[in-house]
Design an enzyme around this catalytic site. Structure first.
Site, PDB file in Angstrom:
ATOM      1  N   HIS A 306       7.137 -59.649 -42.459  1.00 41.95           N
ATOM      2  CA  HIS A 306       8.116 -58.790 -42.300  1.00 41.95           C
ATOM      3  C   HIS A 306       7.479 -57.774 -41.366  1.00 41.95           C
ATOM      4  CE1 HIS A 306      10.407 -55.262 -43.289  1.00 41.95           C
ATOM      5  NE2 HIS A 306      11.342 -55.992 -43.899  1.00 41.95           N
ATOM      6  N   ASP A 363      14.601 -61.431 -47.563  1.00 42.81           N
ATOM      7  CA  ASP A 363      15.526 -62.333 -46.886  1.00 42.81           C
ATOM      8  C   ASP A 363      15.556 -63.704 -47.448  1.00 42.81           C
ATOM      9  OD1 ASP A 363      16.689 -60.305 -44.902  1.00 42.81           O
ATOM     10  OD2 ASP A 363      14.727 -60.423 -44.038  1.00 42.81           O
TER      11      ASP A 363
END
Length: 436
Positions: A306, A363
């Site tokens: 991330h 995600d």
């Protein structure tokens, strides 16, 4: 004692104050830089630029911390309640029992959209992207509710926030039904927020969808974990548009359009596309991970790592836990889910991924859970928008409570220098030119 940062330019010193946030985050206040020196800063992507002061969400990417109004995200995992979290973000504190009950009643009462809006769906092609429909229809809400174009009191803001929170799920569900040629299912006033949305998505006139309790909790948690994430692209867009004093509906519609981008809200779609390619290519998780470690292969591992979190994404931990409960209970035989769990197991143990802190992110898990529930891939980003809406509303209101100037970034011009205009006869004619 206040700190000062000094810029030395051509031998001349310029002092700028250092401001410190609640969590001891320091920032150099350069708001007078151009006026005093004639210079601006260049920070492409704005990764080192604070665009505002906000009291809504705190992130510490190094330590894997995410807090809403000071409350750690982990404390919302037991009996997750999206509406309670939405109230917290929008109004700045947890609701009392009466406030919560009143807000929930308003969400139920406002779930229907004007019958005239239903005809707008018919003007979209069946294959229209659901995010395009969502953005358009949220903007169109301002036409049907002109009383909320100017929110000049907390009471009107409360009503507008409830109106938008309630109707976005109806618009989202109707967009899905339109794409499938299915009859629109009206909201059921006997159902709560998430079960009502899933009812509008999956029920038929002759067969009502019954929402399992664990499915409800997983979906609530997905919405909660996407509800705000500081100054991301779509939230910054809402604040940028709102700085012009654009209304709440227009500003959130702009946020939806920003979220539509594959580098932002489309990340969980990319995860499912990766899993599909692995499946169609008859690769094992081990084979794909070997390719992902080989820079020459051109293979990318989606859903891991991330930009903000340099540690484990705290949202991913919570979704990973509920996925472990949900997937076996649903009992669906899905090869993509099996591949995903194989990739996850390798990434959590392989030193290559552990050393680079390439842990599964939010995600990765949200896509797996949504697929297991039955949400089609082209609706993933729509669900993300539903979840992010309370954060957008909160940031729009926070900004509008201050004397904020219209956002107007500067640039470094890199085009032609002074150039004279050349009349048409002197420009010649390219071989492919046509009369026009």
């Amino acid at each position: 004692m206040s700190q000062i940062a000094t810029l030395i330019l051509d031998g001349e010193s310029h002092d700028f104050p250092v401001i410190v946030g609640t969590e001891n985050e320091p920032a150099i206040d350069i708001s007078t830089l151009r006026a005093r020196t004639g210079l601006i800063t260049l920070d492409q992507g704005l990764g080192n630029t604070g665009s505002c002061r906000s009291a809504i969400t705190y992130i510490d990417g190094e330590r894997g911390i995410l807090r809403y109004r000071g409350i750690p995200i982990e404390q919302f995992a037991n009996g997750p309640n999206f509406i309670e979290v939405a109230w917290l973000l929008i109004f700045g504190r947890l609701p009392t029992s009466d406030e919560y009950a009143g807000f929930a009643r308003e969400l139920t009462h406002q779930a229907n959209i004007d019958e005239g809006m239903k005809h707008h769906f018919d003007s979209f092609p069946r294959k229209a992207a659901p995010m395009a429909i969502l953005s358009s229809m949220v903007n169109a809400l301002s036409c049907f509710h002109p009383e909320f174009l100017e929110l000049d009191s907390p009471e009107k803001f409360w009503a507008a926030a409830a109106r938008l929170m309630s109707k976005i799920r109806t618009i989202a569900a109707f967009a899905y039904r339109h794409s499938r040629g299915l009859p629109y299912m009206y909201p059921d006033p006997n159902l709560k927020y998430v079960p009502n949305f899933l009812h509008m998505m999956f029920s038929m006139p002759y067969d009502h969808f019954i929402c399992d309790e664990l499915v409800r909790d997983a979906f609530n948690l997905i919405l909660i974990l996407h509800a705000d994430h500081e100054q991301n692209c779509s939230t910054s867009t809402v604040r940028m548009v709102g700085s012009s004093r654009a209304n709440l509906f227009a500003s959130c519609s702009a946020g939806i359009s920003a979220l539509w981008g594959p580098l932002h809200g489309g990340a969980n779609v990319a995860v499912l596309e990766m899993l599909q390619k692995i499946h169609e290519g008859h690769l094992t998780p081990q084979e794909y991970m070997r390719l992902a470690k080989d820079k020459a292969s051109g293979v990318r591992l989606m859903g891991f790592g991330h930009r903000v979190y340099k540690n484990f994404d705290p949202r991913a931990k919570l979704l990973g836990q509920i996925a472990e409960e949900l997937l076996p209970k649903l009992g669906k035989k899905d090869p993509l889910l099996d591949i995903a769990r194989g990739l996850e197991a390798i990434a959590l143990e392989d030193p290559y991924f552990v050393e680079r802190k390439l842990y599964p992110n939010v995600d990765f898990y949200s896509g797996i859970i949504l697929r297991a529930i039955g949400i089609p891939v082209n609706m993933f980003t729509v669900i993300f928008a539903m979840g992010r809406l309370p954060g957008w509303i909160a940031h729009w209101w926070e900004q509008n409570q201050s004397e904020t100037r219209i956002a107007r970034p500067r640039q470094i011009y890199t085009g032609n220098g002074l150039t004279d205009y050349t009349p048409m006869p002197g420009r010649g004619r390219t071989p492919a030119a046509t009369e026009g």
